[in-house]
Design a protein around this motif. Sequence first.
Motif, PDB file in Angstrom:
ATOM      1  N   ARG A   1      -6.827   3.239   0.082  1.00  0.00           N
ATOM      2  CA  ARG A   1      -6.209   3.862   1.249  1.00  0.00           C
ATOM      3  C   ARG A   1      -6.209   5.387   1.116  1.00  0.00           C
ATOM      4  O   ARG A   1      -6.482   6.108   2.081  1.00  0.00           O
ATOM      5  CB  ARG A   1      -4.776   3.353   1.418  1.00  0.00           C
ATOM      6  CG  ARG A   1      -4.019   4.004   2.569  1.00  0.00           C
ATOM      7  CD  ARG A   1      -4.619   3.605   3.917  1.00  0.00           C
ATOM      8  NE  ARG A   1      -4.108   2.317   4.355  1.00  0.00           N
ATOM      9  CZ  ARG A   1      -4.570   1.660   5.419  1.00  0.00           C
ATOM     10  NH1 ARG A   1      -5.567   2.177   6.122  1.00  0.00           N
ATOM     11  NH2 ARG A   1      -4.062   0.489   5.765  1.00  0.00           N
TER      12      ARG A   1
ATOM     13  N   LEU B   1      -4.711   4.342  11.672  1.00  0.00           N
ATOM     14  CA  LEU B   1      -4.530   3.352  10.607  1.00  0.00           C
ATOM     15  C   LEU B   1      -3.290   2.479  10.814  1.00  0.00           C
ATOM     16  O   LEU B   1      -2.978   1.652   9.952  1.00  0.00           O
ATOM     17  CB  LEU B   1      -4.442   4.065   9.250  1.00  0.00           C
ATOM     18  CG  LEU B   1      -5.656   4.903   8.833  1.00  0.00           C
ATOM     19  CD1 LEU B   1      -5.428   5.514   7.454  1.00  0.00           C
ATOM     20  CD2 LEU B   1      -6.933   4.065   8.840  1.00  0.00           C
TER      21      LEU B   1
ATOM     22  N   HIS C   1       1.174   9.565   1.373  1.00  0.00           N
ATOM     23  CA  HIS C   1      -0.180   9.409   0.827  1.00  0.00           C
ATOM     24  C   HIS C   1      -0.784  10.775   0.496  1.00  0.00           C
ATOM     25  O   HIS C   1      -1.420  10.950  -0.553  1.00  0.00           O
ATOM     26  CB  HIS C   1      -1.075   8.680   1.830  1.00  0.00           C
ATOM     27  CG  HIS C   1      -0.925   7.188   1.809  1.00  0.00           C
ATOM     28  ND1 HIS C   1      -0.992   6.449   0.651  1.00  0.00           N
ATOM     29  CD2 HIS C   1      -0.724   6.294   2.823  1.00  0.00           C
ATOM     30  CE1 HIS C   1      -0.842   5.164   0.936  1.00  0.00           C
ATOM     31  NE2 HIS C   1      -0.670   5.041   2.252  1.00  0.00           N
TER      32      HIS C   1
END
Length: 230
Positions: free
Chosen positions: A173, A194, A204
């Motif tokens: 990811r 996403l 992230h």
Amino acid sequence: MTTAKLCMAHNMNLVVIDKWLAEERWSLEEVGSTIPAVFHLDAPNLVPLYLNYFGRNSYDLSNAELQVIGEDFHKLYIHSNTLQNVFPRVKQFFERKDFSDIFCEMVKIWYPLEKEYKLCLLTTKLSRINDGLVSITQPIEEIEGLAVKTQRLLREERFVVSNYHRFNHLTDREKQIIGLLANGMNGPAIANQLFLSKHTVQQHRKNINRKLGIHSFVELLKYAQAFGVV
């Protein structure tokens, strides 16, 4: 770029190449694929043992055919004036066994597809992997920018080697998000594509920066380009 500067640039490239080969970090084909010129590994008798893809195309010769030709390669591909005037000095250079030295000279090489001899710049140094030579040969007419391009390609390869484990610690990811960021998408757009929350995307990005040790978009883009996620 002057011939002297080209020789020095090629020498630096060959030092890196020989080091990679000696440490078995890359195969001949992997190294050869980074060189946009004729790259060859030569035996102690100066007969080429290996040609990269560029060399095989230029000389219209496979590596299997190269092995069959052997010492006849000189008669078939090297101009008689070069054999008479340059090769004795190459042999003297080889016999000195100075791994820090470089030999750089103009030579004439037969290009069968064009059916002509071309004036080329030969740059060579002693190799640690076969007690022979590693060399780069390129027609003068094509040499503009070659050394710079080769150095750039080698720098990119070194970056990948040096940072492979760091990049490999990213999740799939995180790698996906790097690619989207590198292609110009912002956090909200990535979250929408996403099906993630904006907070998750931000987390992230923080994890990516921490794992890669980066602090700017330019650094992130360098990773994206080097590891092919753009």
